[in-house]
Structures are given as C-alpha cells and as structure tokens.
Scaffold this motif. Sequence first.
Motif, PDB file in Angstrom:
ATOM      1  N   TYR A  47       0.898  -1.151   0.000  1.00 17.56           N
ATOM      2  CA  TYR A  47       0.000   0.000   0.000  1.00 17.56           C
ATOM      3  C   TYR A  47       0.942   1.208   0.000  1.00 17.56           C
ATOM      4  N   ALA A  52       2.564  -4.539   3.315  1.00 22.39           N
ATOM      5  CA  ALA A  52       1.746  -5.175   4.358  1.00 22.39           C
ATOM      6  C   ALA A  52       1.940  -6.688   4.360  1.00 22.39           C
ATOM      7  N   ASN A  72      -2.860  -7.339  15.396  1.00 18.95           N
ATOM      8  CA  ASN A  72      -3.492  -6.294  14.587  1.00 18.95           C
ATOM      9  C   ASN A  72      -2.465  -5.729  13.617  1.00 18.95           C
ATOM     10  N   GLY A  73      -2.899  -5.575  12.372  1.00 17.09           N
ATOM     11  CA  GLY A  73      -2.033  -4.960  11.366  1.00 17.09           C
ATOM     12  C   GLY A  73      -0.988  -5.898  10.781  1.00 17.09           C
ATOM     13  N   GLY A  75      -1.349  -8.297   8.584  1.00 17.67           N
ATOM     14  CA  GLY A  75      -1.539  -8.607   7.166  1.00 17.67           C
ATOM     15  C   GLY A  75      -2.554  -9.704   6.901  1.00 17.67           C
ATOM     16  N   LYS A  76      -3.322 -10.079   7.902  1.00 14.21           N
ATOM     17  CA  LYS A  76      -4.290 -11.180   7.745  1.00 14.21           C
ATOM     18  C   LYS A  76      -5.406 -10.804   6.767  1.00 14.21           C
ATOM     19  N   THR A  77      -6.088  -9.675   7.083  1.00 12.68           N
ATOM     20  CA  THR A  77      -7.233  -9.302   6.245  1.00 12.68           C
ATOM     21  C   THR A  77      -6.781  -9.043   4.812  1.00 12.68           C
ATOM     22  N   THR A  78      -5.633  -8.416   4.671  1.00 11.59           N
ATOM     23  CA  THR A  78      -5.100  -8.162   3.323  1.00 11.59           C
ATOM     24  C   THR A  78      -4.960  -9.487   2.572  1.00 11.59           C
ATOM     25  N   GLN A 117     -15.291  -9.506   8.270  1.00 11.18           N
ATOM     26  CA  GLN A 117     -15.007  -9.080   9.642  1.00 11.18           C
ATOM     27  C   GLN A 117     -16.135  -8.193  10.178  1.00 11.18           C
ATOM     28  N   HIS A 221      -8.557 -13.967  16.785  1.00 12.08           N
ATOM     29  CA  HIS A 221      -7.630 -13.505  17.823  1.00 12.08           C
ATOM     30  C   HIS A 221      -7.769 -14.364  19.073  1.00 12.08           C
TER      31      HIS A 221
HETATM   32  P1  ATP Z   1      -6.432  -6.820  12.237  1.00 16.62           P
HETATM   33  O1  ATP Z   1      -6.145  -7.988  13.136  1.00 16.62           O
HETATM   34  O2  ATP Z   1      -6.369  -5.524  12.995  1.00 16.62           O
HETATM   35  O3  ATP Z   1      -7.670  -6.971  11.421  1.00 16.62           O
HETATM   36  P2  ATP Z   1      -4.756  -7.515   9.953  1.00 16.62           P
HETATM   37  O4  ATP Z   1      -3.730  -8.523  10.298  1.00 16.62           O
HETATM   38  O5  ATP Z   1      -5.980  -7.995   9.288  1.00 16.62           O
HETATM   39  O6  ATP Z   1      -5.145  -6.674  11.244  1.00 16.62           O
HETATM   40  P3  ATP Z   1      -4.447  -5.789   7.668  1.00 16.62           P
HETATM   41  O7  ATP Z   1      -5.812  -5.197   7.756  1.00 16.62           O
HETATM   42  O8  ATP Z   1      -4.185  -6.758   6.573  1.00 16.62           O
HETATM   43  O9  ATP Z   1      -4.017  -6.421   9.053  1.00 16.62           O
HETATM   44  O10 ATP Z   1      -3.412  -4.579   7.547  1.00 16.62           O
HETATM   45  C1  ATP Z   1      -2.015  -4.779   7.357  1.00 16.62           C
HETATM   46  C2  ATP Z   1      -1.352  -3.424   7.244  1.00 16.62           C
HETATM   47  O11 ATP Z   1      -1.773  -2.792   6.022  1.00 16.62           O
HETATM   48  C3  ATP Z   1      -1.718  -2.446   8.348  1.00 16.62           C
HETATM   49  O12 ATP Z   1      -0.573  -1.685   8.656  1.00 16.62           O
HETATM   50  C4  ATP Z   1      -2.799  -1.585   7.747  1.00 16.62           C
HETATM   51  O13 ATP Z   1      -2.793  -0.283   8.311  1.00 16.62           O
HETATM   52  C5  ATP Z   1      -2.382  -1.532   6.287  1.00 16.62           C
HETATM   53  N1  ATP Z   1      -3.526  -1.394   5.375  1.00 16.62           N
HETATM   54  C6  ATP Z   1      -4.589  -2.233   5.283  1.00 16.62           C
HETATM   55  N2  ATP Z   1      -5.438  -1.834   4.320  1.00 16.62           N
HETATM   56  C7  ATP Z   1      -4.905  -0.709   3.784  1.00 16.62           C
HETATM   57  C8  ATP Z   1      -5.299   0.184   2.752  1.00 16.62           C
HETATM   58  N3  ATP Z   1      -6.420  -0.028   2.058  1.00 16.62           N
HETATM   59  N4  ATP Z   1      -4.489   1.219   2.476  1.00 16.62           N
HETATM   60  C9  ATP Z   1      -3.351   1.425   3.169  1.00 16.62           C
HETATM   61  N5  ATP Z   1      -2.915   0.632   4.152  1.00 16.62           N
HETATM   62  C10 ATP Z   1      -3.675  -0.439   4.461  1.00 16.62           C
END
Ligand code: ATP
Length: 338
Positions: A47, A52, A72-73, A75-78, A117, A221
């Motif tokens: 991003y 990420a 949190n953060g 990279g799971k949701t990504t 989510q 989590h």
């Molecule tokens: P959580 O447990 O909080 O849901 P996660 O493991 O799912 O976290 P992601 O949502 O994949 O984490 O985010 C990974 C990183 O990418 C984070 O630093 C987040 O801020 C960043 N990020 C996610 N989506 C975007 C976006 N659309 N634009 C910019 N940065 C993003």
Amino acid sequence: MTAASSGRTVPGMISNSLDAAVAQLTAAQSQAATDAVITIRGLRKRYGELEAVRGIDLEVHRGEIFAFLGPNGAGKTTTVEILEGFRQASDGHVEVLGTHPWRAPASWRERIGIVLQESEAEPGLTVRNCLELYAGYYRAPRSVEETLALVDLATHADERASALSGGQRRRLDVALALIGDGELIFLDEPTTGFDPSARRAAWEVIAGLRELGKTVFLTTHYMEEAERLADRIAVIAAGEIVAEGTPKTLGGRQLAEAQISFTLPLGTAARELPTGLSDRVHEHPGGRLVLSTASVAADLHSLSGWALDRRLELDDLEVSRPTLEDVYLQLTSAKKGS
Ligand code: ATP
C-alpha cells in the motif's frame, strides 16, 4: 529368495525400482496438488510505501480447518481479501480452487462462502428473508431451514435482522456464508463479540463444516478458538509467516520444557529442597516456586518423595506446558523486536 530380499540388485531392477519410485513421487505430488484448495507462493501486497504482506507461502488442503493468526495490522485481512478476490496482489502467485481469485468468474464465487469481519444488517428484512435473498444468488443453495438449524437461528427466523443481538447477528453472517453450500468457507474473526456459550455453539457449527467436507480458512484472535478448531495454524507478523504447524507443534511447543510449580508451607525454605532441585528452582512473586524441566517424572518423584519424608503437603502443585497463547505471544513479540 528374490534379488530384492537378498539385498542384491540385478541390471534392469534399478531402473524398474527407479521408475516405480518416480511414479510414486509423481502420484504423491499430484495428490498434494489436487488436495491443495489454496496455494500461495511469494505473495506480496504494498500500500504505497507500506509492504503489508512480504512474500508469504502457504498451502491449505481440502477438508482442513486452517487458522491464520497474527496481531493487529499483521496482514491477515489483506491476505484473506486477496484470496477472496477482493484485492489485487502486488506480486506472487495465488490459486484458490484452481483459479486466480482476481480474475475468477462468477461460477468460482459460488464455490466459496465468506463471513466478513464487519457486516451491515439488511434494513427491514427478517433473518429468513436475508437467507432467501442470498440463496437466490446461487444455483444450488443449501435450504434455508437447514441453514437456520445449522447456526441455531430457527427460533429467530422471523425477526428483523437489524433487531438481532451482536452474537445472533454474527450467527446470521455465518449462515449467509453457508447458504451457498460452497466448498471453501472464509471466516474472518467469526466469533468476535460472542458470549462464551454462543462462542462454543459457533465452534460446533465450524467443526461441523469439517464433517461436511468443507475447507475452512479462519482468522481469529482467540487462541482457544484456534486450538479447538484448527487442524493447522500459520502465524503472520509484520507481513511474514513466522510459524506454521498443528496446535500442538506450533513454534516447537511439543518440545518446550514443562514447568512444575508449587508453594512450600510456611517455615520451609527452597534451599531445603533436594540437591538437583534447590539449585534449579526460581521463586516468583508471592513465593511460588517454579522449576523448568525436561524430566517431569523424575523431578516430580524427587520432589514428592522429599515432601512425603517431611510430611509436607504441596497443595497447589501443578505441572504445565506453554499454552498456545504463550507460544503465539513469544513468536509475535520476537518479530516485533527484530
Ligand atoms: P487486524 O487484526 O487488525 O484486522 P490484519 O492482520 O488484518 O489486522 P491488515 O488489515 O491486513 O491487518 O493490515 C495490514 C497493514 O496494512 C496495516 O498496517 C494496515 O494499516 C495496512 N492497510 C490495510 N489496508 C490498507 C489500505 N487499504 N491502504 C493502506 N494501508 C492499508
């Protein structure tokens, strides 16, 4: 006696056995390949300046419940959104049910079910209406009644979705993911906000999906959730996979030393313990003594023999191993510090 049983080989036999070995290997490889519902190689997602997801490799097999853990953060949701075809990867190879998700046709989408989510209730629709609406998107949906029963929402079928409690709403989300009767179900933090009994009920539903032959990709989590449900777990931290294994083996958990802990009665000091224990024991705040050991039986034998000789009780004696949460915290904090 055959040449094989004599341990000798004859010309031609080498090539025969080589051929057989190659055939076996190819069969195993193709079995593994057909068995893979999700294959990820070198996946990256940027991003802007932020990377990420940093080159991850994963494989999820048919019929397993795979838990994807990380802070949190991490990279799971990504990653999940790339697997679901909602986000485009920056680099790497991703295959889900034999197809690249970003370019997948509508028929591919029918084969997967998704619990996002966060979700919004459909204003004005009852639970049953919501399921009927979603069922209409599929060619061969599961019946509404069966789906209601699966998530234990039959008694709420005629209530408005917007009037459900948080936990009931989440069960409706799971129901919407199941209505299409897909082969692969993505569950992104499916039990967040559930009370303990609703969470246990949801675990039964999720475990039941395995019985139905579904493949489940679960992010959570809750370590207890992963421990109860997952066949395999991968932990992601700062965009990299830091460990992969079963709940029992993740991060070398099965090899970790056990801890024997106890409190000595008033008036008895740790230095009075038998040699071999007294020099290894650590005192924790509150006076509890903790001994790390690779030989649980021998150390317990020595400790209990010593206590019996002195007619001492060790009321709060405990033997424990690192929990999945201990291992997870260690793995993810090590990553933060690196
Ligand atoms: P959580 O447990 O909080 O849901 P996660 O493991 O799912 O976290 P992601 O949502 O994949 O984490 O985010 C990974 C990183 O990418 C984070 O630093 C987040 O801020 C960043 N990020 C996610 N989506 C975007 C976006 N659309 N634009 C910019 N940065 C993003």
